[in-house]
Design a protein around this motif. Structure first.
Motif, PDB file in Angstrom:
ATOM      1  N   LYS A 190       0.844  -1.180   0.000  1.00 29.11           N
ATOM      2  CA  LYS A 190       0.000   0.000   0.000  1.00 29.11           C
ATOM      3  C   LYS A 190       0.890   1.243   0.000  1.00 29.11           C
ATOM      4  CE  LYS A 190      -3.683   2.297   2.578  1.00 29.11           C
ATOM      5  NZ  LYS A 190      -4.533   2.258   3.797  1.00 29.11           N
ATOM      6  N   ASP A 192       2.184   4.793   0.660  1.00 33.12           N
ATOM      7  CA  ASP A 192       2.026   5.885   1.622  1.00 33.12           C
ATOM      8  C   ASP A 192       3.287   6.735   1.577  1.00 33.12           C
ATOM      9  OD1 ASP A 192       4.001   4.520   3.074  1.00 33.12           O
ATOM     10  OD2 ASP A 192       2.503   3.403   4.234  1.00 33.12           O
ATOM     11  N   LEU A 193       3.443   7.620   2.525  1.00 34.22           N
ATOM     12  CA  LEU A 193       4.588   8.537   2.524  1.00 34.22           C
ATOM     13  C   LEU A 193       5.921   7.810   2.714  1.00 34.22           C
ATOM     14  CD1 LEU A 193       3.121  11.503   4.630  1.00 34.22           C
ATOM     15  CD2 LEU A 193       3.435  11.371   2.150  1.00 34.22           C
ATOM     16  N   ASP A 194       5.883   6.591   3.246  1.00 31.67           N
ATOM     17  CA  ASP A 194       7.110   5.846   3.473  1.00 31.67           C
ATOM     18  C   ASP A 194       7.468   4.907   2.309  1.00 31.67           C
ATOM     19  OD1 ASP A 194       7.453   6.966   6.026  1.00 31.67           O
ATOM     20  OD2 ASP A 194       6.040   5.504   6.895  1.00 31.67           O
ATOM     21  N   SER A 195       6.719   5.021   1.219  1.00 30.31           N
ATOM     22  CA  SER A 195       6.914   4.074   0.105  1.00 30.31           C
ATOM     23  C   SER A 195       7.949   4.545  -0.924  1.00 30.31           C
ATOM     24  CB  SER A 195       5.584   3.842  -0.631  1.00 30.31           C
ATOM     25  OG  SER A 195       4.604   3.311   0.239  1.00 30.31           O
TER      26      SER A 195
END
Length: 211
Positions: A190, A192-195
């Motif tokens: 998924k 998100d900002l950490d991807s």
């Protein structure tokens, strides 16, 4: 004398100008003295291989015609392998030195033509095998090696492809490269900002894949 698969005869043939003779320098023009000396050297090598007397002791020689000598050289080729380059080249030189009338009289000229083709096929296959072996560990940085090996293999004739003994290794490397990229894509999960790092890794690996 053999070193790293190279022989003195193979080194000598690098000075051969196709259909003309030998040159004094690599990529130079042919000249009479170089051609004469090269033929002396090739005759000396053939005599050595046959267990004959040295070049300057011709007491064991039965005088033969140029056609007969050429036919004998061709018969000496035997089974073609990667080590056949020198004897095939010697037979080529002898055949090319004949007149057109003499060439027509060479009874085994077809054997020489077949040997030349077989050697070319073997050398092309060996080149491809070396590229496949050079792939090494399958990782994005080496995907370009996979691509080079694949393009070289695809350019081979059907007969040459049959001689590539490590083709399965190339197939396995291609499959593994695709699996690696798919795993990196699946790792994103998924978004998100950490991807960002996972996406960058997957994109980098994808871009390395052969087209």
């Amino acid at each position: 004398f053999v070193k790293d698969g190279n022989t003195t005869v193979k080194a000598l043939t690098k000075y051969y100008v196709d259909g003309e003779g030998f040159s004094h320098n690599k990529d130079g023009k042919t000249d009479g003295m170089s051609t004469e000396q090269a033929y002396y050297a090739l005759n000396a090598w053939v005599r050595f291989e046959n267990g004959s007397n040295s070049l300057y002791d011709m007491s064991d020689v039965t005088i033969k015609t140029a056609v007969e000598s050429t036919e004998e050289l061709i018969d000496q080729i035997g089974t073609v392998t990667t080590d056949s380059s020198s004897i095939i080249k010697a037979a080529q030189l002898a055949y090319n030195a004949l007149s057109e009338t003499e060439k027509a009289s060479v009874s085994n000229a077809d054997k020489l033509a077949q040997a030349e083709k077989q050697l070319k096929d073997i050398e092309k296959a060996a080149e491809t095998e070396n590229l496949i072996d050079a792939i090494g560990e399958v990782k994005p940085e080496n995907y370009s090696k996979i691509e080079k090996a694949r393009k070289t293999y695809d350019k081979l004739t059907a007969e040459q492809k049959k001689l590539v003994g490590n083709y399965n290794k190339l197939l396995e490397a291609e499959d593994e490269a695709v699996d690696q990229v798919e795993n990196l894509i699946d790792k994103i999960g998924k978004v998100d900002l950490d991807s960002a790092d996972d996406i960058a890794d997957a994109k980098k690996a994808y871009n390395y894949l052969p087209e």
